[in-house]
Design an enzyme around this catalytic site. Structure first.
Site, short mmCIF file in Angstrom:
data_model
loop_
_atom_site.label_atom_id
_atom_site.label_comp_id
_atom_site.label_asym_id
_atom_site.label_seq_id
_atom_site.Cartn_x
_atom_site.Cartn_y
_atom_site.Cartn_z
N SER A 1 -3.98 -2.80 6.29
CA SER A 1 -3.26 -1.91 7.67
C SER A 1 -4.46 -0.71 8.04
O SER A 1 -4.89 -0.08 7.40
CB SER A 1 -1.85 -0.94 6.98
N TYR B 1 2.10 4.39 1.29
CA TYR B 1 1.45 3.29 1.99
C TYR B 1 0.15 3.07 2.38
O TYR B 1 -0.51 2.29 1.80
CB TYR B 1 2.58 2.87 3.34
#
Length: 263
Positions: free
Chosen positions: A142, A155
């Site tokens: 990501s 995350y």
């Protein structure tokens, strides 16, 4: 005369294949001629892919947090389908929360999937690929791994760990013909993205806020003016897995429309 699809004869393992980016990766690999061992914690999505693509897709349930289960699946896959040429780590979860409110369980669960899962799968396939002198591992991370995001500490940290792990693995196995790269998407139109808009009654307005940016949350917009489609990410994965990227390893390819300004 055409040489045929560039991944013809290759076998790929894809985790998190049941929906979103994982589903798009399976579709792109099949389009380019690969056979795919499609895995997901929820069996329904990968079963649907097997129904759709027939013999090109084999569906199996898999919990990537279980190292023994991963090793057993990889061993079975190689025994029944043949040697794996490609592995794509897509399985991931997002539990958003400010750090001061983040629970131990959410932190541990995020790392169990996003980091430990990448370790389990990559270790299992890399030892086999290295023994054969060829192979490609691609981890979908990501852009949050490279820039701070409010409410996404677990995350972002788990994805950053997965990126560095994949680079270290790539360094170790490069001399044995195995390439390891990461693809780092930004906002992509998936169920995970839509979940972040769950409190919005106007999904179009929520998408515009992502594209335009949000000064209050210190978030830049997307210079290209659009949210990615899962296929945009899948195309990057296929490129890195293919021979067109034969001299690329330990690379982190951002697919975010310029959102991070490559910070």
């Amino acid at each position: 005369m055409s040489a045929g699809p560039e991944l013809a004869g290759r076998l790929a393992l894809v985790t998190g294949a049941g929906r979103g980016i994982g589903e798009a990766v399976v579709a792109a690999l099949v389009e380019h001629g690969a056979r795919v061992l499609a895995t997901d914690l929820a069996p329904e999505g990968v079963a649907a892919l097997a129904d759709k693509y027939g013999e090109q897709v084999t569906a199996r349930p898999l919990d990537v947090t279980d190292g023994a289960a991963v090793e057993a699946l990889v061993a079975e896959g190689e025994r029944t389908l043949g040697p794996l040429d490609i592995a794509v780590n897509v399985a991931g979860i997002l539990r958003s929360s400010d750090v001061v409110d983040l629970t131990d369980e959410d932190w541990a669960a995020t790392f169990a999937v996003n980091t430990n899962g990448v370790f389990h799968v990559s270790r299992s396939v890399a030892r086999r690929m290295a023994g054969r002198g060829r192979g490609s591992v691609v981890t979908v991370a990501s852009n949050a791994a490279g820039i701070p995001r409010a409410g996404m500490a677990a995350y972002a940290a788990s994805k950053a760990a997965a990126v560095m792990f994949t680079k270290c693995l790539g360094l170790e196995v490069a001399s044995r013909g195995v390439r390891c790269n990461t693809v780092s998407p930004g906002s992509t139109l998936t169920d995970m993205q839509r979940a972040l808009w769950a409190d919005s009654t106007d999904q179009a307005a929520a998408a515009r806020r992502v594209i335009e940016g949000d000064l209050a949350s210190h978030r830049t917009g997307i210079p290209l003016g659009r949210i990615a489609d899962p296929a945009d990410v899948a195309d990057a994965v296929v490129f890195l897995a293919s021979d067109r990227a034969r001299h690329i390893t330990m690379h982190d390819l951002y697919v975010d429309g310029g959102a991070t300004l490559r910070a």
